[in-house]
Design an enzyme around this catalytic site. Structure first.
Site, short mmCIF file in Angstrom:
data_model
loop_
_atom_site.label_atom_id
_atom_site.label_comp_id
_atom_site.label_asym_id
_atom_site.label_seq_id
_atom_site.Cartn_x
_atom_site.Cartn_y
_atom_site.Cartn_z
N CYS A 12 0.85 -1.19 0.00
CA CYS A 12 0.00 0.00 0.00
C CYS A 12 0.89 1.24 0.00
O CYS A 12 1.63 1.48 0.97
CB CYS A 12 -0.92 0.01 1.22
SG CYS A 12 -1.86 1.54 1.41
N CYS A 15 0.10 3.68 2.87
CA CYS A 15 0.63 3.22 4.16
C CYS A 15 2.15 3.39 4.21
O CYS A 15 2.72 3.71 5.26
CB CYS A 15 0.27 1.76 4.39
SG CYS A 15 -1.52 1.47 4.47
N ASP A 399 31.46 23.43 -19.49
CA ASP A 399 32.90 23.66 -19.40
C ASP A 399 33.47 23.36 -20.79
O ASP A 399 32.82 22.72 -21.61
CB ASP A 399 33.48 22.72 -18.35
CG ASP A 399 35.00 22.81 -18.27
OD1 ASP A 399 35.51 23.95 -18.29
OD2 ASP A 399 35.65 21.76 -18.22
N ASP A 587 33.56 18.24 -16.24
CA ASP A 587 34.24 16.97 -15.99
C ASP A 587 35.29 17.02 -14.91
O ASP A 587 35.62 15.99 -14.32
CB ASP A 587 34.91 16.49 -17.28
CG ASP A 587 36.15 17.32 -17.61
OD1 ASP A 587 36.05 18.56 -17.59
OD2 ASP A 587 37.20 16.72 -17.86
N ASP A 591 35.40 21.83 -11.50
CA ASP A 591 34.00 22.08 -11.84
C ASP A 591 33.05 21.75 -10.70
O ASP A 591 31.86 22.06 -10.77
CB ASP A 591 33.58 21.25 -13.06
CG ASP A 591 34.28 21.72 -14.34
OD1 ASP A 591 34.52 22.93 -14.46
OD2 ASP A 591 34.58 20.87 -15.19
#
Length: 696
Positions: A12, A15, A399, A587, A591
């Site tokens: 459920c 629930c 980038d 990458d 960054d």
């Protein structure tokens, strides 16, 4: 400590939300998240043993839930499912018999009336005894979920003399519940398939003998054997053998990759038709397959705004509908608009139709199905809120080095002066850079491969300037503009070349070296603009000339150059103020701050640990190719979520209105509850069943 439990037999969704909320409200537990799709409960606690407490909380809300510490084969559930189906079939046969008896003979004869009562009573008990037991307990707990509402409705219908309708409603509800459970279980099974990318065992080579051990026991630096067509259990380097690898489960790319001695290999990849030996470079917990699974599993903890909205909606929706049903049952008879029994029946129809389970279960299932589907394309998305951000983003920030470009330098032009040829200039430069470890030197040597190089002597390297050597009594120089005199610098002031070659003080050549633009970059930017992305911006620490050149070649909207990581962060925050959502693709370690600050930070590949940890999504293949696919998929997920919400609410509101007008029957209310739930679950689960979007 971090704990993970499986809540067995919890089917459920409403629930499940209550259990998660009650655990989260306890001061003993933090970081509580429950994934309904996998039945997995994650939490942290200072307590040494918490299983019994979690079991008590589950028992107080939903009977029959078992708290397990490990995922195992649920044979009891399979047997219960078969016995439940048998009872349902018998109940349906008895119920249909009662219906036919009513239609053919009616209840005018005493024997027919009592036979119908007995048949309907037997049918109701066989199809709904578990539901009624649960419903009665919930009524005493004042929890009016679908089981409590159905129990009240069936009991009242039986008392009102609607025996056949009470039986058929119970059967229809049981059929709907059975189909819904099967649909959810099928979705869970598809999600669990992700775990198969990580082998649990490894074949170690110990004293020249093959020994199969648990993959968790293999230490870094061990030697393992991977036989043909087996999955690689841990990351490592090939030390013996040559093969091809299928990395499609990791990167989404179906083209096999060649692997020889010295090649790095990732766990989860499928070996080709050759036996290889691998020296492991990471432990089981740090290997690629484990990290991918953790990213997908943890995604459920990051709920989207729609999920949170639905949880709040469900908490106030049911009490409101119950109040409306009470008003429908009581007010019209008081005003003399009809008999109490008639309006009570209408109120019961409203109650049965009102259960919000269709919305509560289908919305998170749609998110998780989308996340699972994205992983098949090699895109790892860490949560529903990032799917939302990706779907509505109108600004994408990139980038440059390693993202838009490959990060690998190459020679793009060679100019010769003073009577020398381009080949001679390149040969002098390659010979001078023979021993240098600088990336530009490597690019020059690669370009000069196959050319005969002159013999030099007395090599010297001056960091930041270049290298020098002697050639037939003359000084040969190769480096940046810093090796030139002032007059020569003025002559080449507007040149975009990177390396100059001098001999005896005269400039004999210049070499242009630049980063290589990714082959797919231009097409990806074009697709982003076609998808309605307004701004594609490049932020880089590279020079203005190089940045503008790359930006122009691939068709980006704008670029900012010569930026430090802190400058990128400022620029990204500025763009966020002008956009619906900003996605940053990068990458490198530098960054990480911008990846964290953006609405959805996307890391390139499975390389930099810092970038992956800081990001909200990962392009596992290390290319931009799947970025448009991820956007399309995220939009499909959000469309699915919105469609399910609107469809479920519209059907329920319509049935409630029809019930209040006396048009809708109890049958329609059950269809509005379990029927809508099944439809919404199947519509959400289709995201996992087959690729909806073609790969590039």
């Amino acid at each position: 400590m971090k704990y993970t439990f499986i809540l067995q037999n919890l089917n459920c969704a409403h629930c499940a939300g209550k259990i998660e909320q009650k655990i989260a409200e306890s001061k003993d537990y933090e970081n509580v998240s429950f994934n309904f799709a996998t039945k997995q409960l994650n939490l942290t606690s200072n307590k040494s043993y918490v299983k019994s407490d979690i079991q008590s909380i589950c028992d107080s809300i939903e009977e029959g839930v078992n708290v397990l510490e490990n995922i195992g084969c649920d044979k009891n559930k399979e047997n219960n499912s078969k016995s439940g189906l048998v009872f349902l079939i018998i109940s349906a046969v008895i119920g249909v018999s009662a219906l036919l008896l009513e239609l053919i003979i009616g209840d005018s004869a005493v024997w027919s009336f009592w036979l119908q009562v007995c048949l309907c009573f037997a049918s109701i008990l066989l199809a709904g005894y578990k539901t009624f037991i649960k419903g009665i307990k919930n009524i005493f707990k004042l929890r009016f979920d679908e089981t409590a509402l159905l129990t009240i409705a069936v009991a009242a219908a039986f008392c009102l003399g609607e025996f056949v309708e009470a039986a058929m409603v119970t059967i229809l509800f049981a059929v709907g519940e059975f189909i819904e459970d099967k649909a959810v279980d099928a979705s869970r099974h598809d999600i669990e398939k992700l775990a198969k990318i990580r082998p649990d065992t490894a074949t170690m080579l110990i004293n020249d003998k093959e020994t199969v051990v648990s993959a968790e026991q293999v230490k870094e630096g061990s030697t393992i054997i991977v036989k043909p067509y087996e999955r690689i259990p841990l990351d490592g380097v090939v030390i013996s053998g040559t093969t091809t690898l299928d990395n499609s489960a990791l990167t989404g790319e179906s083209v096999p990759v060649d692997a020889t001695v010295g090649s790095e290999v990732l766990s989860g990849a499928i070996n080709g038709n050759s036996l290889i030996q691998i020296k492991t470079t990471k432990k089981f917990g740090d290997s690629t397959a484990t990290r991918i699974l953790k990213l997908v599993e943890d995604a459920a903890a990051q709920k989207g705004k729609s999920e949170k909205l639905i949880s709040r909606f469900a908490s106030i929706y049911t009490p409101i509908v119950i109040a409306i049903a009470v008003i429908i049952a009581v007010l019209p008879p008081i005003l003399g608009l009809g008999a109490f029994s008639e309006w009570l029946y209408r109120a019961l129809v409203c109650l049965v139709a009102s259960c919000p389970c269709a919305i509560v279960i289908s919305v998170p299932l749609a998110y998780y199905s989308g996340i699972g589907s994205a992983s098949k394309f090699g895109v790892l998305i860490k949560g529903g809120k990032y799917l939302e951000a990706l779907s509505k983003a109108d600004t994408f920030v990139f980038d440059k080095t390693g993202t838009v470009t490959t990060g690998k330098l190459s020679v793009n032009s060679v100019m010769a002066f003073s009577g020398y040829s381009s080949e001679e200039v390149l040969a002098f430069a390659a010979s001078a850079e023979k021993y240098s470890s600088h990336p530009i030197a490597a690019a020059i040597r690669e370009k000069a491969a196959g050319i005969r190089l002159p013999q030099l002597s007395d090599y010297q390297e001056n960091a930041g300037h270049g290298v020098s050597a002697d050639y037939e009594g003359k000084k040969l120089g190769c480096g940046s503009a810093k090796i030139l005199n002032e007059e020569q610098k003025r002559d080449f002031a507007n040149s975009d070349v990177s390396v100059f070659v001098t001999l005896g003080g005269d400039v004999i050549g210049a070499i242009g070296v630049s980063d290589t633009i990714r082959a797919e970059a231009k097409n990806v930017i074009f697709e982003l603009h076609n998808l309605g992305v307004k701004n594609t911006v490049m932020l880089t620490g590279d020079s203005r000339a190089n940045a503008q050149k790359v930006c122009g070649e691939i068709g980006m909207s704008a670029c900012k150059s010569e930026l430090m990581p802190s400058d990128k962060l400022i620029e990204c925050n500025s763009l966020k103020e002008k956009s619906k959502a900003v996605c940053f693709v990068g990458d490198g370690i530098n960054d990480a701050p911008v990846l964290s600050a953006s609405d959805c930070g996307i890391a390139m590949g499975l390389g930099s640990e810092a970038a992956i940890e800081a990001s909200d999504a990962v392009l596992a293949s290390g290319t931009l190719e799947q970025l448009p696919t991820a956007i399309k998929l995220s939009r499909k997920v959000m469309n699915t979520v919105r469609t399910n919400i609107v469809f479920a609410i519209m059907v329920k509101v319509l049935v409630i209105i029809l019930a209040a007008l006396g048009i809708a029957s109890m049958w329609m209310s059950v269809i509005a509850d379990t029927g809508v739930s099944v439809a919404c679950v199947l519509y959400a689960a289709r995201l996992l069943k087959k690729p909806l979007i073609k790969k590039h």
